[in-house]
Enzyme design. Structure first.
Site, PDB file in Angstrom:
ATOM      1  N   HIS A 229      -3.041  -1.057   3.470  1.00 16.39           N
ATOM      2  CA  HIS A 229      -2.242  -2.283   3.563  1.00 16.39           C
ATOM      3  C   HIS A 229      -1.187  -2.290   2.460  1.00 16.39           C
ATOM      4  CE1 HIS A 229      -1.392  -6.295   4.946  1.00 16.39           C
ATOM      5  NE2 HIS A 229      -1.659  -6.851   3.775  1.00 16.39           N
TER       6      HIS A 229
ATOM      7  N   HIS B 204       3.182 -10.676   3.312  1.00 16.09           N
ATOM      8  CA  HIS B 204       2.669  -9.509   4.040  1.00 16.09           C
ATOM      9  C   HIS B 204       2.399  -9.883   5.483  1.00 16.09           C
ATOM     10  CE1 HIS B 204      -1.850 -10.621   3.240  1.00 16.09           C
ATOM     11  NE2 HIS B 204      -1.088 -11.681   3.087  1.00 16.09           N
TER      12      HIS B 204
ATOM     13  N   CYS C 229       2.325  -4.442   8.477  1.00 13.74           N
ATOM     14  CA  CYS C 229       2.548  -4.622   7.039  1.00 13.74           C
ATOM     15  C   CYS C 229       3.632  -3.704   6.499  1.00 13.74           C
ATOM     16  CB  CYS C 229       1.245  -4.444   6.269  1.00 13.74           C
ATOM     17  SG  CYS C 229       0.482  -2.794   6.396  1.00 13.74           S
TER      18      CYS C 229
END
Length: 221
Positions: free
Chosen positions: A166, A178, A120
Protein backbone atom coordinates in the site's frame (compact mmCIF):
# COMPACT_ATOMS: atom_id res chain seq x y z
CA UNK A 1 7.19 1.19 -32.99
CA UNK A 2 5.50 4.10 -31.24
CA UNK A 3 1.73 4.41 -30.86
CA UNK A 4 -0.84 6.51 -29.04
CA UNK A 5 -3.84 5.43 -26.97
CA UNK A 6 -6.95 6.48 -28.92
CA UNK A 7 -9.72 5.46 -26.50
CA UNK A 8 -10.72 7.10 -23.24
CA UNK A 9 -9.39 4.22 -21.10
CA UNK A 10 -7.36 1.26 -22.37
CA UNK A 11 -6.94 -1.53 -19.77
CA UNK A 12 -3.40 -2.91 -19.49
CA UNK A 13 -3.39 -6.64 -18.72
CA UNK A 14 -0.80 -9.39 -18.26
CA UNK A 15 -2.57 -12.23 -20.08
CA UNK A 16 -3.85 -11.60 -23.64
CA UNK A 17 -5.35 -15.07 -24.07
CA UNK A 18 -7.33 -14.89 -20.84
CA UNK A 19 -8.44 -11.33 -21.60
CA UNK A 20 -9.78 -12.47 -24.98
CA UNK A 21 -11.78 -15.25 -23.30
CA UNK A 22 -12.95 -13.43 -20.18
CA UNK A 23 -11.71 -9.89 -19.37
CA UNK A 24 -13.15 -10.14 -15.86
CA UNK A 25 -10.74 -12.98 -15.03
CA UNK A 26 -7.60 -11.33 -16.45
CA UNK A 27 -5.44 -9.28 -14.09
CA UNK A 28 -5.67 -5.54 -14.67
CA UNK A 29 -2.30 -3.89 -13.96
CA UNK A 30 -2.95 -0.35 -15.16
CA UNK A 31 -5.18 1.89 -17.24
CA UNK A 32 -3.77 3.85 -20.18
CA UNK A 33 -5.50 7.12 -20.97
CA UNK A 34 -6.44 8.87 -24.21
CA UNK A 35 -3.42 10.46 -25.86
CA UNK A 36 -0.77 8.60 -23.85
CA UNK A 37 2.27 7.50 -25.91
CA UNK A 38 3.36 3.86 -25.75
CA UNK A 39 5.98 1.67 -27.39
CA UNK A 40 4.80 -1.48 -29.17
CA UNK A 41 7.22 -4.20 -28.07
CA UNK A 42 6.12 -7.25 -30.07
CA UNK A 43 3.54 -8.94 -32.25
CA UNK A 44 -0.19 -8.95 -31.61
CA UNK A 45 -1.87 -12.02 -30.07
CA UNK A 46 -5.60 -12.58 -29.66
CA UNK A 47 -6.15 -9.00 -30.94
CA UNK A 48 -3.97 -7.77 -28.04
CA UNK A 49 -0.70 -5.84 -28.47
CA UNK A 50 2.30 -5.85 -26.08
CA UNK A 51 3.32 -2.33 -25.06
CA UNK A 52 5.60 -0.41 -22.70
CA UNK A 53 4.46 2.86 -21.16
CA UNK A 54 6.65 5.94 -20.83
CA UNK A 55 6.84 5.24 -17.07
CA UNK A 56 8.09 1.67 -17.49
CA UNK A 57 4.99 -0.49 -17.09
CA UNK A 58 4.52 -3.35 -19.57
CA UNK A 59 1.51 -5.40 -20.56
CA UNK A 60 -1.06 -5.93 -23.27
CA UNK A 61 -3.77 -3.62 -24.62
CA UNK A 62 -6.55 -4.22 -27.11
CA UNK A 63 -5.45 -3.60 -30.69
CA UNK A 64 -8.43 -1.30 -31.23
CA UNK A 65 -7.25 1.01 -28.49
CA UNK A 66 -3.99 1.90 -30.27
CA UNK A 67 -3.24 4.32 -33.08
CA UNK A 68 0.12 4.00 -34.83
CA UNK A 69 -0.84 5.87 -38.00
CA UNK A 70 -3.80 8.09 -38.80
CA UNK A 71 -5.55 10.91 -36.98
CA UNK A 72 -6.45 11.70 -33.41
CA UNK A 73 -8.21 14.68 -31.86
CA UNK A 74 -5.69 17.48 -31.39
CA UNK A 75 -6.74 18.16 -27.78
CA UNK A 76 -5.85 14.56 -26.89
CA UNK A 77 -2.27 15.27 -27.93
CA UNK A 78 -1.59 18.11 -25.53
CA UNK A 79 2.08 18.29 -24.50
CA UNK A 80 3.27 15.62 -22.10
CA UNK A 81 4.88 17.62 -19.34
CA UNK A 82 8.35 16.37 -18.55
CA UNK A 83 9.22 19.15 -16.12
CA UNK A 84 7.61 19.94 -12.75
CA UNK A 85 4.70 22.36 -12.95
CA UNK A 86 6.29 24.54 -10.26
CA UNK A 87 9.97 25.34 -9.67
CA UNK A 88 9.46 26.51 -6.10
CA UNK A 89 9.58 23.48 -3.81
CA UNK A 90 6.78 24.53 -1.48
CA UNK A 91 4.48 25.36 -4.39
CA UNK A 92 5.27 22.04 -6.05
CA UNK A 93 4.56 20.11 -2.85
CA UNK A 94 1.24 21.92 -2.51
CA UNK A 95 0.36 21.27 -6.17
CA UNK A 96 0.99 17.52 -5.77
CA UNK A 97 -1.20 17.38 -2.66
CA UNK A 98 -3.95 19.34 -4.40
CA UNK A 99 -3.82 17.04 -7.43
CA UNK A 100 -4.37 14.03 -5.15
CA UNK A 101 -7.31 15.73 -3.44
CA UNK A 102 -9.09 16.01 -6.78
CA UNK A 103 -9.76 12.27 -6.48
CA UNK A 104 -11.44 12.44 -3.06
CA UNK A 105 -14.49 10.19 -3.06
CA UNK A 106 -13.35 8.21 -6.10
CA UNK A 107 -14.15 4.51 -5.61
CA UNK A 108 -11.34 1.99 -5.21
CA UNK A 109 -10.49 -0.02 -8.33
CA UNK A 110 -7.50 -2.35 -8.61
CA UNK A 111 -5.31 -1.13 -11.47
CA UNK A 112 -7.45 1.97 -11.97
CA UNK A 113 -6.25 5.55 -12.21
CA UNK A 114 -9.24 7.61 -13.32
CA UNK A 115 -12.13 9.33 -11.51
CA UNK A 116 -14.18 6.23 -12.36
CA UNK A 117 -11.98 4.15 -10.04
CA UNK A 118 -8.42 4.29 -8.75
CA UNK A 119 -6.06 2.24 -6.61
CA UNK A 120 -3.45 3.43 -4.11
CA UNK A 121 -0.46 3.64 -6.44
CA UNK A 122 -2.64 4.97 -9.24
CA UNK A 123 -3.65 7.88 -7.01
CA UNK A 124 -0.07 8.74 -6.07
CA UNK A 125 1.34 8.34 -9.57
CA UNK A 126 -1.44 10.46 -11.10
CA UNK A 127 -0.97 13.20 -8.50
CA UNK A 128 2.67 13.44 -9.58
CA UNK A 129 1.98 13.01 -13.29
CA UNK A 130 -0.54 15.86 -13.25
CA UNK A 131 2.31 17.99 -11.90
CA UNK A 132 4.75 16.94 -14.60
CA UNK A 133 6.61 14.19 -12.72
CA UNK A 134 6.60 10.53 -13.79
CA UNK A 135 7.12 8.12 -10.87
CA UNK A 136 6.99 4.34 -10.50
CA UNK A 137 3.36 3.24 -10.54
CA UNK A 138 3.49 0.76 -7.67
CA UNK A 139 3.48 0.62 -3.88
CA UNK A 140 7.26 0.38 -3.52
CA UNK A 141 10.39 2.45 -4.00
CA UNK A 142 12.18 1.59 -7.23
CA UNK A 143 15.69 2.51 -8.32
CA UNK A 144 15.81 4.67 -11.44
CA UNK A 145 12.69 6.67 -10.59
CA UNK A 146 12.62 10.10 -8.92
CA UNK A 147 11.21 9.05 -5.53
CA UNK A 148 14.08 8.47 -3.10
CA UNK A 149 14.18 7.13 0.48
CA UNK A 150 13.60 9.67 3.22
CA UNK A 151 13.41 9.47 7.01
CA UNK A 152 9.98 9.29 8.63
CA UNK A 153 10.85 12.29 10.80
CA UNK A 154 11.53 14.35 7.65
CA UNK A 155 8.17 13.57 6.03
CA UNK A 156 6.57 16.63 4.44
CA UNK A 157 3.64 17.54 2.19
CA UNK A 158 3.71 15.57 -1.08
CA UNK A 159 6.00 12.80 0.17
CA UNK A 160 4.91 9.17 -0.18
CA UNK A 161 4.32 6.80 2.73
CA UNK A 162 4.73 3.08 2.10
CA UNK A 163 3.07 0.18 3.89
CA UNK A 164 3.00 -3.53 2.98
CA UNK A 165 1.27 -3.56 -0.42
CA UNK A 166 0.00 0.00 0.00
CA UNK A 167 1.08 3.62 -0.52
CA UNK A 168 -0.33 6.99 0.56
CA UNK A 169 0.51 10.63 -0.06
CA UNK A 170 1.30 12.81 2.95
CA UNK A 171 -0.70 16.04 3.29
CA UNK A 172 0.97 17.48 6.38
CA UNK A 173 -0.22 17.86 9.98
CA UNK A 174 -0.29 14.10 10.36
CA UNK A 175 -2.81 13.58 7.56
CA UNK A 176 -2.46 11.49 4.42
CA UNK A 177 -4.63 10.72 1.41
CA UNK A 178 -4.91 7.24 -0.08
CA UNK A 179 -7.19 4.93 -2.01
CA UNK A 180 -8.26 2.02 0.13
CA UNK A 181 -10.50 -1.01 -0.35
CA UNK A 182 -11.19 -1.21 3.39
CA UNK A 183 -14.86 -1.74 4.19
CA UNK A 184 -16.49 1.54 5.12
CA UNK A 185 -14.04 3.58 3.07
CA UNK A 186 -13.79 1.86 -0.32
CA UNK A 187 -12.07 4.66 -2.15
CA UNK A 188 -10.03 7.82 -1.81
CA UNK A 189 -10.13 9.20 1.72
CA UNK A 190 -8.03 11.26 4.11
CA UNK A 191 -6.82 9.67 7.34
CA UNK A 192 -4.53 10.76 10.15
CA UNK A 193 -1.55 9.29 12.00
CA UNK A 194 -2.60 11.12 15.18
CA UNK A 195 -4.74 9.13 17.66
CA UNK A 196 -6.57 12.26 18.84
CA UNK A 197 -7.82 13.02 15.32
CA UNK A 198 -11.31 11.92 14.19
CA UNK A 199 -9.59 10.78 10.97
CA UNK A 200 -7.24 8.42 12.83
CA UNK A 201 -6.85 4.92 11.39
CA UNK A 202 -5.08 2.78 14.01
CA UNK A 203 -3.83 -0.05 11.81
CA UNK A 204 -1.55 1.89 9.44
CA UNK A 205 0.84 4.04 11.54
CA UNK A 206 2.60 0.98 12.97
CA UNK A 207 2.93 -0.60 9.51
CA UNK A 208 5.00 2.11 7.79
CA UNK A 209 7.83 0.42 5.87
CA UNK A 210 9.35 3.46 4.13
CA UNK A 211 8.94 7.10 3.23
CA UNK A 212 9.80 8.32 -0.26
CA UNK A 213 10.41 11.87 -1.43
CA UNK A 214 10.93 13.48 -4.81
CA UNK A 215 12.82 16.18 -2.97
CA UNK A 216 15.16 14.02 -0.86
CA UNK A 217 18.04 13.77 -3.34
CA UNK A 218 17.46 17.28 -4.68
CA UNK A 219 17.90 18.70 -1.17
CA UNK A 220 21.08 16.67 -0.63
CA UNK A 221 22.81 18.09 -3.73
Amino acid sequence: MQAVINVAIAPLTTNPALWAQNPQQSRLVDELLLGMPVEITGEAEQHMVPVRTFYGYTGWVAQGGLLSTGYLRADALAPLYTQPCEQDQEKLRAAIAQAAKRYLGTPYRWGGKTPAGIDCSGLCSMAYLLCGISIWRDSELKEGYPIHPAHVSDMRVGDLVYFPGHVALYLGNGEYIHSTARAGDNGVVINSFYPDSPLYRPDLPKQITAVGSYFARREAT
